[in-house]
Design a protein around this motif. Sequence first.
Motif, PDB file in Angstrom:
ATOM      1  N   GLU A  42      42.074  79.454 -85.347  1.00 28.48           N
ATOM      2  CA  GLU A  42      40.910  78.559 -85.404  1.00 28.48           C
ATOM      3  C   GLU A  42      40.668  78.096 -86.847  1.00 28.48           C
ATOM      4  O   GLU A  42      40.798  76.910 -87.149  1.00 28.48           O
ATOM      5  CB  GLU A  42      39.718  79.356 -84.865  1.00 28.48           C
ATOM      6  CG  GLU A  42      38.420  78.620 -84.822  1.00 28.48           C
ATOM      7  CD  GLU A  42      37.322  79.511 -84.239  1.00 28.48           C
ATOM      8  OE1 GLU A  42      37.590  80.242 -83.261  1.00 28.48           O
ATOM      9  OE2 GLU A  42      36.205  79.484 -84.784  1.00 28.48           O
ATOM     10  N   PHE A  55      45.163  84.904 -91.260  1.00 32.61           N
ATOM     11  CA  PHE A  55      45.206  86.151 -90.482  1.00 32.61           C
ATOM     12  C   PHE A  55      45.564  87.365 -91.339  1.00 32.61           C
ATOM     13  O   PHE A  55      46.549  88.048 -91.099  1.00 32.61           O
ATOM     14  CB  PHE A  55      46.178  86.002 -89.295  1.00 32.61           C
ATOM     15  CG  PHE A  55      45.576  85.230 -88.147  1.00 32.61           C
ATOM     16  CD1 PHE A  55      44.769  85.872 -87.211  1.00 32.61           C
ATOM     17  CD2 PHE A  55      45.783  83.869 -88.017  1.00 32.61           C
ATOM     18  CE1 PHE A  55      44.181  85.159 -86.165  1.00 32.61           C
ATOM     19  CE2 PHE A  55      45.199  83.154 -86.969  1.00 32.61           C
ATOM     20  CZ  PHE A  55      44.404  83.800 -86.045  1.00 32.61           C
ATOM     21  N   ASN A  81      46.281  77.261 -88.757  1.00 33.18           N
ATOM     22  CA  ASN A  81      44.933  77.184 -88.179  1.00 33.18           C
ATOM     23  C   ASN A  81      44.556  75.734 -87.916  1.00 33.18           C
ATOM     24  O   ASN A  81      45.131  74.810 -88.507  1.00 33.18           O
ATOM     25  CB  ASN A  81      43.913  77.783 -89.159  1.00 33.18           C
ATOM     26  CG  ASN A  81      43.837  79.298 -89.085  1.00 33.18           C
ATOM     27  OD1 ASN A  81      43.616  79.856 -88.014  1.00 33.18           O
ATOM     28  ND2 ASN A  81      44.028  79.959 -90.222  1.00 33.18           N
ATOM     29  N   HIS A 154      42.016  84.656 -78.358  1.00 36.26           N
ATOM     30  CA  HIS A 154      42.054  84.899 -79.796  1.00 36.26           C
ATOM     31  C   HIS A 154      42.029  86.414 -80.072  1.00 36.26           C
ATOM     32  O   HIS A 154      41.276  87.134 -79.423  1.00 36.26           O
ATOM     33  CB  HIS A 154      40.845  84.229 -80.452  1.00 36.26           C
ATOM     34  CG  HIS A 154      40.977  84.083 -81.932  1.00 36.26           C
ATOM     35  ND1 HIS A 154      40.856  85.162 -82.781  1.00 36.26           N
ATOM     36  CD2 HIS A 154      41.252  83.020 -82.711  1.00 36.26           C
ATOM     37  CE1 HIS A 154      41.035  84.738 -84.028  1.00 36.26           C
ATOM     38  NE2 HIS A 154      41.280  83.439 -84.011  1.00 36.26           N
TER      39      HIS A 154
HETATM   40  N1  URA Z   1      40.966  83.854 -87.334  1.00 34.44           N
HETATM   41  C1  URA Z   1      41.579  82.659 -87.275  1.00 34.44           C
HETATM   42  O1  URA Z   1      41.429  81.917 -86.325  1.00 34.44           O
HETATM   43  N2  URA Z   1      42.386  82.328 -88.260  1.00 34.44           N
HETATM   44  C2  URA Z   1      42.626  83.112 -89.295  1.00 34.44           C
HETATM   45  O2  URA Z   1      43.402  82.724 -90.147  1.00 34.44           O
HETATM   46  C3  URA Z   1      41.976  84.361 -89.335  1.00 34.44           C
HETATM   47  C4  URA Z   1      41.146  84.708 -88.343  1.00 34.44           C
END
Ligand code: URA
Length: 251
Positions: A42, A55, A81, A154
């Motif tokens: 996201e 992430f 993202n 997610h």
């Molecule tokens: N959540 C996301 O969607 N992207 C990221 O990079 C980290 C957490």
Amino acid sequence: MDTLAEVARVVNACTDCQLHVGRTNAVPGEGPDGAELLFIGEGPGFHEDRQGRPFVGPAGNLLEDLLQSIGMTRDQVYIANMVKCRPPDNRDPVPNEIAACSKYLDRQIELLDPLLIVTLGRFSTARFIPGQSISKVRGRLRRIDGRHIFPIMHPAAGLRRQEMRAAIEEDFAKIPGLMDVLRIQSEPASENAQIREAAASFQPAPSDQTRSLWDVLAPSEQEDAAPLPEPPTIDETERPNDPPPGQQRLF
Ligand code: URA
Ligand code: SF4
């Protein structure tokens, strides 16, 4: 923007939406140029904003565990993202931010040309499959505009609720098999004629652009299944040496 590195350079200097105001670092995405698998999340959270990498917080730890569960590591995949800068207080990105940022993801997809795109959560799933709930579409492969899209929930949802985590693990476990099928589909010289045939027949009808690959594979598997052979019959008249009454025939 002719390379992924160049996309990253442009992103790092971008001021095309208001999210640039509050960012510490933009998070363009990372991974090898030749990655076959692209994950789309996201947007950056707290840790990602600090480090300029996607992430790397708790959701990232879960993503790494999930990758490990299918024998992969994060340096084999590309991670991107929908928006490249952190929305304040981790709020959802709004449509004008997603629209302003989409040129970068579009170009990343073109340059990478991945075998499989895994969309993580509702925002990246909606980019390909708008107006459908993630719980309905998750875990099924779709071909959309010539790309293979596999939506899953997610990882952050998996951290909040155990049943979500189980669903994510279940969907993740399908990824290696999907990649095998897609590799076969992209290599017409494959020796596996049956799978090749099924994969080749996977052409979405014009009226159904989002047909699932399994909708195609499953019926053909049923058609191809050979009927069970009849059990061998024994001609009673040809049985030699019947055992005497009270004894069991062993052979
Ligand atoms: N959540 C996301 O969607 N992207 C990221 O990079 C980290 C957490
Ligand atoms: Fe530019 Fe995207 Fe960051 Fe907005 S979110 S400033 S469009 S890189």
